[in-house]
Design an enzyme around this catalytic site. Structure first.
Site, PDB file in Angstrom:
ATOM      1  N   HIS A  43       1.837   4.521  -2.617  1.00  0.00           N
ATOM      2  CA  HIS A  43       2.065   5.974  -2.769  1.00  0.00           C
ATOM      3  C   HIS A  43       3.397   6.365  -3.156  1.00  0.00           C
ATOM      4  O   HIS A  43       3.602   7.425  -3.910  1.00  0.00           O
ATOM      5  CB  HIS A  43       1.815   6.325  -1.363  1.00  0.00           C
ATOM      6  CG  HIS A  43       0.397   6.158  -0.729  1.00  0.00           C
ATOM      7  ND1 HIS A  43      -0.636   7.038  -1.300  1.00  0.00           N
ATOM      8  CD2 HIS A  43      -0.134   5.763   0.388  1.00  0.00           C
ATOM      9  CE1 HIS A  43      -1.756   6.879  -0.774  1.00  0.00           C
ATOM     10  NE2 HIS A  43      -1.423   6.046   0.395  1.00  0.00           N
TER      11      HIS A  43
ATOM     12  N   HIS B 221       3.901   6.648  -6.683  1.00  0.00           N
ATOM     13  CA  HIS B 221       2.944   8.118  -7.323  1.00  0.00           C
ATOM     14  C   HIS B 221       4.124   9.310  -7.271  1.00  0.00           C
ATOM     15  O   HIS B 221       3.855  10.006  -8.033  1.00  0.00           O
ATOM     16  CB  HIS B 221       1.839   8.464  -6.410  1.00  0.00           C
ATOM     17  CG  HIS B 221       0.643   8.945  -6.990  1.00  0.00           C
ATOM     18  ND1 HIS B 221      -0.607   9.253  -6.219  1.00  0.00           N
ATOM     19  CD2 HIS B 221       0.644   9.396  -8.340  1.00  0.00           C
ATOM     20  CE1 HIS B 221      -1.314  10.025  -7.153  1.00  0.00           C
ATOM     21  NE2 HIS B 221      -0.592  10.160  -8.310  1.00  0.00           N
TER      22      HIS B 221
ATOM     23  N   HIS C 205       0.877  -1.340  -0.107  1.00  0.00           N
ATOM     24  CA  HIS C 205      -0.033   0.163   0.043  1.00  0.00           C
ATOM     25  C   HIS C 205       0.963   1.298  -0.036  1.00  0.00           C
ATOM     26  O   HIS C 205       0.599   2.190  -0.869  1.00  0.00           O
ATOM     27  CB  HIS C 205      -0.804   0.028   1.180  1.00  0.00           C
ATOM     28  CG  HIS C 205      -1.844   1.301   1.427  1.00  0.00           C
ATOM     29  ND1 HIS C 205      -3.243   1.139   1.120  1.00  0.00           N
ATOM     30  CD2 HIS C 205      -1.396   2.581   1.793  1.00  0.00           C
ATOM     31  CE1 HIS C 205      -3.724   2.405   1.481  1.00  0.00           C
ATOM     32  NE2 HIS C 205      -2.724   3.097   1.757  1.00  0.00           N
ATOM     33  N   GLU C 206       1.882   1.411   0.945  1.00  0.00           N
ATOM     34  CA  GLU C 206       2.678   2.626   1.052  1.00  0.00           C
ATOM     35  C   GLU C 206       3.587   2.632  -0.070  1.00  0.00           C
ATOM     36  O   GLU C 206       3.750   3.768  -0.509  1.00  0.00           O
ATOM     37  CB  GLU C 206       3.318   2.461   2.367  1.00  0.00           C
ATOM     38  CG  GLU C 206       2.594   2.577   3.761  1.00  0.00           C
ATOM     39  CD  GLU C 206       1.525   3.841   3.640  1.00  0.00           C
ATOM     40  OE1 GLU C 206       1.853   4.906   3.034  1.00  0.00           O
ATOM     41  OE2 GLU C 206       0.285   3.678   4.272  1.00  0.00           O
TER      42      GLU C 206
END
Length: 707
Positions: A503, A506, A499-500
Site C-alpha cells: 500500500h 502505491h 502487505h502494508e
C-alpha cells in the site's frame, strides 16, 4: 458555535486585526495566531510540526478551515464567467487544502495515537465536516456548473487524467445526493450526518472494548510451557500495568501467541469469549449501532434509487454489481469448502491422537493446528522468528523496493514524529529525487487501534506547477521487544509488513495532478492488489537468501528451513480462505437487506455465515460488533475486495514468476501501469495494460494447491 456564526465571527474579527493572513477570502481571526495547524510549516518538506500541535488547537483550526473551504466553494459558485473545466472542476479539486491538512493530521493521529480528548474532538468535529460535505454536494448552483462542464466533455479535448477527474467529480456529486430534490435532499443530509457519527462511535467502542479486557496469570505453572518470546512479552505487559506475573491482552501480539501455544483451555476459552464479544453489550456496546448503521445505509441507497446499499456501492467498483460479488464469493466457497472441512477434520483427528477429548472448539484450534504444522512440516514460529528480527526485516523490505523500483530509504532525525516509537525516512528514486516521506509505527499501545494500515498525512498533487510528494504512514501492531530480546516477528507479521508496504508503494510511487485520483484513491476492490502481491515474496527462496539471518549468530536461514516455509505456505489455505469468505458474506448480508432488520443481531450473523461455517458455533459470540472494516472503515459492501485482489495478485505474481521475481521488465510495467497511475483509468484497463488479459479466479485456486 455553528459554522455560519463562526464565519461571521471570523470575518468580524479579521476586519479589526489588520494584516492577519487571508485564506480563501476568509481572514484568520486573532485567536488563531500561533496555532500551527493553520500557519505555514517551516519544516523539512512541510511535514507536520507535531510537538507544536496541542489538543486545544484542533477544534478552532477545524472551524477556520471549514469556513475557508466554504468561502472557496462560494467563489466557484458565484464566478460570473461561464463554467469551464478550469474554473469549476479544477477549482473544486484544489479547494479544501487547509481543511485537508488539518484533517490529515487529526484523523491519522486519532487512529494511531489517540486519547479520550481526541476522541471527544472527533465526535465534535465530525458533524461539522458532514454538514460541510452535504452543503457542497447538495448545492444546486455548484452542481449545475459541474453538470454544464460534464455535458460538454466530448468537446473539451481533455487529457486522460483531466477526463477522469471530470467524470469522478460529476459521479461523486450524483452519488452524494446532488440529483435529489426537496424533502429527499433533507433526508439525505439527516441520514448521512447520523451515519458519520455512528460509524465513528462504533470504532471508538471497538477500541475501548479491546483495551478494557486483560487476563493476569500469577501461577508460573500456567505459563511454563510457553515459548520464551511469549512469556517475555506477557511479563513485560504485566510489568507495564504494575501487575505481577504475566498478562494477556486482546491485542494480537499478546492474544494470538497465547492462544497458539498454551494448553490452558479454561483461560483460552475466557480469552476467546472476551475477544469475540467485544462490542456485545456493556458500556462499549455496538449491537444497536450495527442495526442503525445498516438501516441508515439502506435509507441512503433507497433515496438514491437503489434497492440496497450494496447495489449503490458496487455500481462504482471493479466488480460492478451485487450479483457479481455474490457469485464470486459463492464460487470461491464452493471450490474450497470441502477442502476447508477436510482441514478441520485433519486437525481434529490429530488433536484426538494427542488425547484431546470431545469436539475441537475454536479456542483449541490455534494450539493443535500449530502442533500439527510443526509435526507435518517440522516448522513453527519459534524456528522462524530468530531470522525475522524487525530491523533486518525492515531493511529487507526496503531492499526489495530498491530491487524492484530503484528506491532508497534513509532514516532522518530532523523530521518530527508524533510518538517516540515512530521513525521517519526519506524515500528517493534512482535519480535521487525525493519520492516521499515515510513514517513507520510498529508496536501496539492503548492509543492505537488494532490491525495494520497505510494512510497519508498528505497525498500527491501538483501545486503551482510542481508535484507535491506524499507523507505516507504505515502502522502495525507487531511483537514488542523485551528486556532480553529484540522484536522478532512471526511469519504472519512479516507478511503483514509486506502487505502494508505494498500500500505504501502505491502512495510513494504515485504521480499526477489531482490528489483525489492519485495513489490509493482507486476503486476499493483494486486497492488491495499492490498490497496482496507483495506478500508473495515472503516465501521466495531467492529473496530470503539475500537477508534472512539469525539475529544472534548471523547465520543465514538454512535452505532446509526455507523449503519447509515454502512447503507450509498453503497449509490450511482452504480453511483460511473460507474464513475470509465468511467476513465477506457477513458484510454482504448486512448491506443487501432491503428493509430495516429488527431481529436478533447474533442470529443474523450466524445465518449470514452459515454457508462457510466449519468450527462449532459459540453461543453469544460474534465478529460483527468489532468488525471495524465495514462498520467504521471504508469497506462496507467491499470486504470481498480482499479476496478479489488475491485473484488479481495471484495472476499478477505469476508474471513475475515467469520472468523472474526481481524482473526489471515486469516491475517496471507494474510500476507504470498500476502503481503510478492510481485512479487515472478504470482498474480493469490498468490491469489488462499490465498483464495483457483479464484476471481469472482459477489463478487463486491454483495457487492454493488444494489436495
Amino acid at each position: 458555535m455553528t459554522t455560519l456564526s463562526f464565519i461571521m465571527s471570523a470575518l468580524t474579527l479579521a476586519s479589526t486585526v489588520g494584516d492577519l493572513p487571508e485564506n480563501g477570502g476568509v481572514r484568520m481571526p486573532a485567536s488563531l495566531v500561533g496555532n500551527p495547524l493553520v500557519e505555514e510549516w517551516n519544516t523539512p518538506y512541510q511535514t507536520p510540526p507535531f510537538s507544536s500541535i496541542k489538543l486545544e488547537h484542533y477544534e478552532p483550526a477545524f472551524d477556520y478551515a471549514i469556513a475557508v473551504n466554504r468561502a472557496e466553494i462560494e467563489t466557484i459558485v458565484n464566478n460570473p464567467e461561464p463554467a469551464t473545466f478550469e474554473n469549476t472542476i479544477v477549482a473544486m479539486a484544489e479547494s479544501g487544502e487547509l481543511l485537508g491538512r488539518v484533517s490529515g493530521v487529526f484523523f491519522v493521529l486519532n487512529n494511531s495515537d489517540t486519547s479520550e480528548e481526541m476522541q471527544r474532538i472527533a465526535l465534535a468535529v465530525t458533524p461539522k465536516l458532514t454538514d460541510l460535505s452535504n452543503d457542497i454536494s447538495l448545492n444546486p448552483q455548484l452542481f449545475e456548473r459541474i453538470k454544464t462542464v460534464y455535458d460538454q466533455r466530448a468537446k473539451l479535448n481533455l487529457d486522460e487524467e483531466d477526463m477522469m477527474l471530470l467524470e469522478e467529480t460529476y459521479k461523486g456529486f450524483a452519488r452524494s445526493g446532488a440529483l435529489l430534490e426537496g424533502e429527499a435532499k433533507e433526508l439525505y443530509r439527516k441520514y448521512s450526518s447520523e451515519l458519520s457519527q455512528l460509524t465513528l462511535q462504533f470504532g471508538q467502542n471497538a477500541l475501548a472494548a479491546t483495551n478494557a479486557y486483560s487476563y493476569n496469570i500469577t501461577d508460573p505453572a500456567k505459563v511454563a510451557e510457553l515459548p520464551d518470546f511469549v512469556k517475555e512479552g506477557l511479563a513485560a505487559e504485566a510489568a507495564a500495568r504494575g501487575e505481577q506475573g504475566w498478562t494477556v491482552t486482546l491485542h494480537a501480539p499478546s492474544y494470538v501467541p497465547f492462544m497458539t501455544y498454551s494448553t490452558q483451555r479454561d483461560i483460552k476459552e475466557q480469552l476467546y469469549r472476551a475477544y469475540n464479544t467485544r462490542g456485545v453489550g456493556g458500556e462499549n456496546d455496538n449491537m444497536e449501532n450495527i442495526r442503525r448503521i445498516a438501516e441508515l445505509r439502506l435509507n441512503i441507497a433507497n433515496l438514491l434509487g437503489y434497492d440496497c446499499y450494496a447495489d449503490y456501492v458496487l455500481e462504482d467498483r471493479m466488480a460492478e454489481s451485487t450479483k457479481g460479488v455474490t457469485k464470486f464469493l459463492n464460487q470461491l466457497n464452493k471450490a474450497t469448502l470441502k477442502y476447508a472441512r477436510k482441514d478441520y477434520e485433519t486437525v481434529s483427528a490429530y488433536a484426538k491422537s494427542l488425547g484431546h477429548e470431545g469436539t475441537l472448539m475454536p479456542w483449541d484450534w490455534g494450539y493443535y493446528n500449530e502442533k500439527y504444522k510443526e509435526e507435518k512440516y517440522a516448522i513453527n514460529d519459534e524456528q522462524i522468528k530468530p531470522y525475522l528480527q524487525l530491523e533486518n526485516v525492515k531493511e529487507a523490505v526496503f531492499m526489495l523496493a530498491g530491487k524492484l523500483y530503484g528506491l532508497t530509504f534513509t532514516q532522518v532525525d530532523n523530521i518530527e514524529t508524533y510518538n517516540p516509537e515512530a521513525t521517519v525516512y526519506e524515500v528517493r528514486d534512482a535519480k535521487n529525487e525525493l519520492m516521499a516521506i515515510l513514517y513507520l509505527d510498529f508496536f501496539p499501545r492503548e492509543s492505537k487501534r488494532q490491525g495494520a494500515w497505510m494512510t497519508e498525512f498528505r497525498g500527491v498533487r501538483v501545486v503551482d506547477g510542481k508535484e507535491q510528494r506524499p507523507l505516507v504512514q504505515l502502522v502495525m501492531n507487531f511483537t514488542k521487544p523485551t528486556a532480553n530480546t529484540p522484536s522478532l516477528l512471526t511469519f504472519d507479521e512479516f507478511t503483514t509488513f509486506l502487505h502494508e508496504f505494498g500500500h505504501g508503494l502505491h502512495g510513494i510511487l504515485a504521480h499526477g495532478k489531482y490528489e483525489s485520483i492519485n495513489g490509493t484513491s482507486v476503486k476499493r476492490d483494486f486497492v488491495e492488489l499492490p498490497s496482496q502481491i507483495m506478500e508473495n515474496w515472503a516465501t521466495e527462496k531467492e529473496y530470503l537468501d539475500l537477508w534472512a539471518k539469525h539475529y544472534q549468530t548471523g547465520e543465514a536461514m538454512p535452505a532446509e528451513l526455507i523449503e519447509k516455509l515454502v512447503a507450509a505456505k498453503n497449509y490450511l489455505a482452504a480453511y483460511f480462505n473460507v474464513r475470509q469468505l465468511s467476513f465477506g458474506m457477513l458484510d454482504m448480508a448486512w448491506h443487501t437487506i432491503e428493509k430495516p432488520y429488527t431481529g436478533d443481531i447474533l442470529d443474523f450473523e450466524n445465518k449470514a455465515i452459515a454457508p462457510t461455517q466449519i468450527t462449532p458455533i459459540v453461543e453469544g459470540c460474534a465478529m460483527g460488533p468489532a468488525f471495524t472494516h465495514i462498520f467504521s472503515g471504508g469497506y462496507a459492501a467491499g470486504y470481498y475486495g480482499y479476496k478479489w485482489a488475491e485473484v488479481l495478485a495471484a495472476d499478477a505474481f505469476s508474471y513475475f514468476k515467469q520472468k523472474g521475481i526481481f524482473s526489471p521488465e515486469v516491475a517496471g510495467k507494474f510500476r507504470r501501469e498500476v502503481l503510478e497511475k492510481g485512479g487515472h483509468k478504470h482498474p480493469m484497463t490498468l490491469y489488462k495494460n499490465f498483464r495483457g488479459h483479464a484476471p481469472k479466479t482459477k489463478a487463486l485456486i491454483d495457487q492454493m494447491n488444494l489436495k
